[in-house]
Design a protein around this motif. Structure first.
Motif, PDB file in Angstrom:
ATOM      1  N   TRP A 209      35.568  38.262  26.842  1.00 24.51           N
ATOM      2  CA  TRP A 209      36.922  38.728  27.176  1.00 24.51           C
ATOM      3  C   TRP A 209      37.214  40.081  26.530  1.00 24.51           C
ATOM      4  CZ3 TRP A 209      39.557  37.146  31.087  1.00 24.51           C
ATOM      5  CH2 TRP A 209      39.585  35.803  31.488  1.00 24.51           C
ATOM      6  N   THR A 210      36.835  40.244  25.269  1.00 26.97           N
ATOM      7  CA  THR A 210      37.097  41.527  24.612  1.00 26.97           C
ATOM      8  C   THR A 210      36.248  42.634  25.227  1.00 26.97           C
ATOM      9  OG1 THR A 210      35.489  41.044  22.843  1.00 26.97           O
ATOM     10  CG2 THR A 210      37.778  40.476  22.431  1.00 26.97           C
ATOM     11  N   MET A 211      35.040  42.310  25.653  1.00 31.86           N
ATOM     12  CA  MET A 211      34.198  43.307  26.327  1.00 31.86           C
ATOM     13  C   MET A 211      34.839  43.753  27.637  1.00 31.86           C
ATOM     14  SD  MET A 211      30.376  41.734  25.640  1.00 31.86           S
ATOM     15  CE  MET A 211      29.508  43.127  26.391  1.00 31.86           C
ATOM     16  N   LEU A 212      35.452  42.823  28.358  1.00 25.67           N
ATOM     17  CA  LEU A 212      36.149  43.175  29.586  1.00 25.67           C
ATOM     18  C   LEU A 212      37.377  44.023  29.283  1.00 25.67           C
ATOM     19  CD1 LEU A 212      36.655  43.026  32.602  1.00 25.67           C
ATOM     20  CD2 LEU A 212      37.730  40.781  32.256  1.00 25.67           C
ATOM     21  N   ALA A 213      38.154  43.634  28.283  1.00 27.86           N
ATOM     22  CA  ALA A 213      39.357  44.382  27.928  1.00 27.86           C
ATOM     23  C   ALA A 213      39.024  45.805  27.494  1.00 27.86           C
ATOM     24  CB  ALA A 213      40.115  43.656  26.819  1.00 27.86           C
ATOM     25  N   ARG A 214      37.878  45.974  26.850  1.00 21.60           N
ATOM     26  CA  ARG A 214      37.458  47.305  26.392  1.00 21.60           C
ATOM     27  C   ARG A 214      36.826  48.119  27.511  1.00 21.60           C
ATOM     28  NH1 ARG A 214      34.801  44.383  22.010  1.00 21.60           N
ATOM     29  NH2 ARG A 214      32.817  44.991  22.963  1.00 21.60           N
ATOM     30  N   GLY A 215      36.435  47.468  28.587  1.00 23.08           N
ATOM     31  CA  GLY A 215      35.763  48.175  29.670  1.00 23.08           C
ATOM     32  C   GLY A 215      34.258  48.218  29.515  1.00 23.08           C
ATOM     33  N   ASP A 216      33.702  47.467  28.572  1.00 19.08           N
ATOM     34  CA  ASP A 216      32.253  47.442  28.386  1.00 19.08           C
ATOM     35  C   ASP A 216      31.559  46.714  29.527  1.00 19.08           C
ATOM     36  OD1 ASP A 216      32.645  48.720  25.969  1.00 19.08           O
ATOM     37  OD2 ASP A 216      32.729  46.853  24.841  1.00 19.08           O
ATOM     38  N   ILE A 217      32.223  45.685  30.070  1.00 20.23           N
ATOM     39  CA  ILE A 217      31.735  45.006  31.263  1.00 20.23           C
ATOM     40  C   ILE A 217      32.820  45.125  32.326  1.00 20.23           C
ATOM     41  CG2 ILE A 217      30.270  43.429  29.962  1.00 20.23           C
ATOM     42  CD1 ILE A 217      32.333  41.237  30.413  1.00 20.23           C
ATOM     43  N   ASP A 218      32.476  44.769  33.550  1.00 18.28           N
ATOM     44  CA  ASP A 218      33.372  45.024  34.677  1.00 18.28           C
ATOM     45  C   ASP A 218      34.102  43.793  35.188  1.00 18.28           C
ATOM     46  OD1 ASP A 218      32.495  47.866  35.001  1.00 18.28           O
ATOM     47  OD2 ASP A 218      30.579  46.859  35.345  1.00 18.28           O
ATOM     48  N   GLY A 219      33.580  42.617  34.889  1.00 18.96           N
ATOM     49  CA  GLY A 219      34.229  41.417  35.379  1.00 18.96           C
ATOM     50  C   GLY A 219      33.711  40.185  34.662  1.00 18.96           C
ATOM     51  N   MET A 220      34.420  39.088  34.881  1.00 14.53           N
ATOM     52  CA  MET A 220      34.067  37.829  34.238  1.00 14.53           C
ATOM     53  C   MET A 220      34.502  36.694  35.153  1.00 14.53           C
ATOM     54  SD  MET A 220      35.285  36.631  30.441  1.00 14.53           S
ATOM     55  CE  MET A 220      34.885  35.032  29.745  1.00 14.53           C
ATOM     56  N   VAL A 221      33.653  35.699  35.291  1.00 11.44           N
ATOM     57  CA  VAL A 221      33.955  34.544  36.129  1.00 11.44           C
ATOM     58  C   VAL A 221      33.826  33.288  35.288  1.00 11.44           C
ATOM     59  CG1 VAL A 221      33.311  33.245  38.196  1.00 11.44           C
ATOM     60  CG2 VAL A 221      33.129  35.747  38.187  1.00 11.44           C
ATOM     61  N   GLY A 222      34.825  32.416  35.393  1.00 13.73           N
ATOM     62  CA  GLY A 222      34.816  31.182  34.615  1.00 13.73           C
ATOM     63  C   GLY A 222      34.926  29.960  35.497  1.00 13.73           C
ATOM     64  N   TYR A 223      34.084  28.982  35.236  1.00 10.33           N
ATOM     65  CA  TYR A 223      34.059  27.739  36.010  1.00 10.33           C
ATOM     66  C   TYR A 223      34.324  26.570  35.063  1.00 10.33           C
ATOM     67  CZ  TYR A 223      32.261  23.991  39.004  1.00 10.33           C
ATOM     68  OH  TYR A 223      32.124  22.844  39.740  1.00 10.33           O
ATOM     69  N   GLY A 264      39.631  27.650  36.654  1.00 12.75           N
ATOM     70  CA  GLY A 264      38.550  28.551  37.035  1.00 12.75           C
ATOM     71  C   GLY A 264      39.122  29.893  37.456  1.00 12.75           C
ATOM     72  N   PHE A 265      38.432  30.967  37.137  1.00 10.70           N
ATOM     73  CA  PHE A 265      39.023  32.286  37.343  1.00 10.70           C
ATOM     74  C   PHE A 265      37.984  33.340  37.702  1.00 10.70           C
ATOM     75  CE2 PHE A 265      37.759  32.045  32.903  1.00 10.70           C
ATOM     76  CZ  PHE A 265      37.087  33.245  32.725  1.00 10.70           C
ATOM     77  N   VAL A 266      38.493  34.408  38.301  1.00 14.04           N
ATOM     78  CA  VAL A 266      37.784  35.668  38.432  1.00 14.04           C
ATOM     79  C   VAL A 266      38.658  36.705  37.741  1.00 14.04           C
ATOM     80  CG1 VAL A 266      36.923  37.456  39.982  1.00 14.04           C
ATOM     81  CG2 VAL A 266      36.714  35.045  40.614  1.00 14.04           C
ATOM     82  N   ALA A 267      38.106  37.410  36.775  1.00 17.56           N
ATOM     83  CA  ALA A 267      38.824  38.473  36.065  1.00 17.56           C
ATOM     84  C   ALA A 267      37.987  39.732  36.162  1.00 17.56           C
ATOM     85  CB  ALA A 267      39.034  38.089  34.599  1.00 17.56           C
ATOM     86  N   ALA A 268      38.610  40.832  36.542  1.00 15.46           N
ATOM     87  CA  ALA A 268      37.814  42.039  36.775  1.00 15.46           C
ATOM     88  C   ALA A 268      38.680  43.288  36.794  1.00 15.46           C
ATOM     89  CB  ALA A 268      37.066  41.930  38.109  1.00 15.46           C
ATOM     90  N   ARG A 269      37.995  44.423  36.737  1.00 15.94           N
ATOM     91  CA  ARG A 269      38.669  45.681  37.032  1.00 15.94           C
ATOM     92  C   ARG A 269      39.301  45.562  38.424  1.00 15.94           C
ATOM     93  NH1 ARG A 269      37.316  50.366  34.355  1.00 15.94           N
ATOM     94  NH2 ARG A 269      35.774  50.194  32.692  1.00 15.94           N
ATOM     95  N   PRO A 270      40.485  46.125  38.622  1.00 16.96           N
ATOM     96  CA  PRO A 270      41.156  45.969  39.922  1.00 16.96           C
ATOM     97  C   PRO A 270      40.300  46.388  41.107  1.00 16.96           C
ATOM     98  CG  PRO A 270      42.684  46.866  38.310  1.00 16.96           C
ATOM     99  CD  PRO A 270      41.340  46.835  37.641  1.00 16.96           C
ATOM    100  N   GLU A 271      39.526  47.459  40.973  1.00 16.86           N
ATOM    101  CA  GLU A 271      38.737  47.951  42.097  1.00 16.86           C
ATOM    102  C   GLU A 271      37.552  47.052  42.441  1.00 16.86           C
ATOM    103  OE1 GLU A 271      37.336  50.290  38.387  1.00 16.86           O
ATOM    104  OE2 GLU A 271      39.206  49.436  39.199  1.00 16.86           O
ATOM    105  N   LEU A 272      37.215  46.115  41.561  1.00 13.60           N
ATOM    106  CA  LEU A 272      36.070  45.224  41.793  1.00 13.60           C
ATOM    107  C   LEU A 272      36.507  43.829  42.232  1.00 13.60           C
ATOM    108  CD1 LEU A 272      32.967  44.733  41.506  1.00 13.60           C
ATOM    109  CD2 LEU A 272      33.404  44.136  39.105  1.00 13.60           C
ATOM    110  N   LEU A 273      37.770  43.504  42.057  1.00  9.64           N
ATOM    111  CA  LEU A 273      38.236  42.132  42.242  1.00  9.64           C
ATOM    112  C   LEU A 273      37.938  41.585  43.637  1.00  9.64           C
ATOM    113  CD1 LEU A 273      39.822  39.807  40.849  1.00  9.64           C
ATOM    114  CD2 LEU A 273      41.857  40.726  41.969  1.00  9.64           C
TER     115      LEU A 273
END
Length: 295
Positions: A209-223, A264-273
């Motif tokens: 989550w912190t990597m996503l918030a920092r922009g180090d990764i682009d998205g995260m999916v949780g099941y 369950g979620f998809v979290a991502a940069r807006p342009e990738l969602l």
């Protein structure tokens, strides 16, 4: 999920609560970093492959003590202790993950974090994530934005990643109860992996989550994610500018009173969602009705 308005009036000063939570997380982080290289008492927890160590319980006791001193009437839901009741009718609830990444620590891999979230009427309004390895802390208040370790605003817009829409770096997380034979998890993870540069499975969702918030990764999916570490990380990423949806594309409402099948979620940069949702929605529609795990 991202809030467009400040948090509603609450019976707690969120600025003060943030300071308390940061202090508790960082104190627990010092305890953990001092003990991870020593001998650990590792025990199996539950019916799956999850484990717990003496560091988990010691860090949790420290955090709970700090929260009890500051807010004696608040309820607390802690990873190891379960529900610790507060005053009757109390609407403020703390979620405490004293060591997110215990399995990593148990095998000597330094990927772990401490997470705290404060919820009002089951909705997260404050999230704090501390990384004991680097000594850095990130925090967010609903509607107020996210802060980096220096206390400066943390926004994905400040870290553009041109070209990564076609070749993103993603993280995957799933609950401990998810079996390797789960058809939805297998199909979704495999399909997403085919569409990205790299798929991380860190077994420490708060780190992702912190990597996503920092922009180090682009998205995260949780099941079927674990609820105790979800609010702090999700709020941090959302307030930094990530967009969240349910796996089938519906709006995401994070509440600690919801069943795991709705988290369950998809979290991502807006342009990738939208690109990620095409995959998760397709699999949710095709397989989700069969086992009911992606409602």
């Amino acid at each position: 999920m991202r809030s467009k308005t400040p948090s509603p009036a609450l019976p707690v000063d969120l600025s003060a609560a943030r300071r308390v939570a940061v202090a508790a997380a960082e104190a627990a982080g010092e305890l953990l970093s001092a003990g991870v290289d020593g001998p650990l008492d590792v025990r199996v927890k539950g019916a799956g492959a999850d484990v717990v160590t003496d560091l988990d319980t010691a860090a949790e006791e420290l955090i709970v003590g700090v929260l009890r001193d500051a807010y004696p009437g608040h309820r607390i839901i802690a990873e190891e202790s379960g529900v610790l009741e507060g005053e009757p009718g109390e609407e403020m609830v703390w979620l405490v993950d004293p060591l997110d990444g215990t399995n990593n620590v148990a095998i000597g891999m330094p990927v772990y974090a401490v997470g705290l979230a404060l919820c009002a009427r089951a909705e997260p309004v404050l999230g704090v994530v501390h990384d004991p390895v680097t000594g850095r802390t990130w925090s967010a208040v609903r509607g107020w934005g996210a802060l980096d370790p220096d206390g400066k605003p943390l926004t994905l817009a400040d870290r553009p990643r041109p070209g990564r829409e076609k070749n993103p770096v993603l993280a995957w997380t799933q609950g401990h109860q998810v079996k390797s034979s789960d058809p939805v998890a297998f199909a979704m993870r495999s399909a997403l992996e085919d569409q990205c540069a790299r798929m991380l499975q860190l077994w420490a969702p708060l780190v992702a989550w912190t990597m996503l918030a920092r922009g180090d990764i682009d998205g995260m999916v949780g099941y079927l994610p674990e609820i105790v570490d979800l609010p702090a990380g999700a709020l941090l990423a959302a307030e930094a500018g990530a967009e969240l949806r349910r796996l089938d594309g519906r709006p995401y409402e994070l509440g600690i009173d919801r069943p795991a099948s709705e988290l369950g979620f998809v979290a991502a940069r807006p342009e990738l969602l939208d690109r990620l949702l095409k995959t998760t929605t397709k699999i949710s529609t095709r397989l989700g009705g069969r086992n009911g795990h992606v409602a």
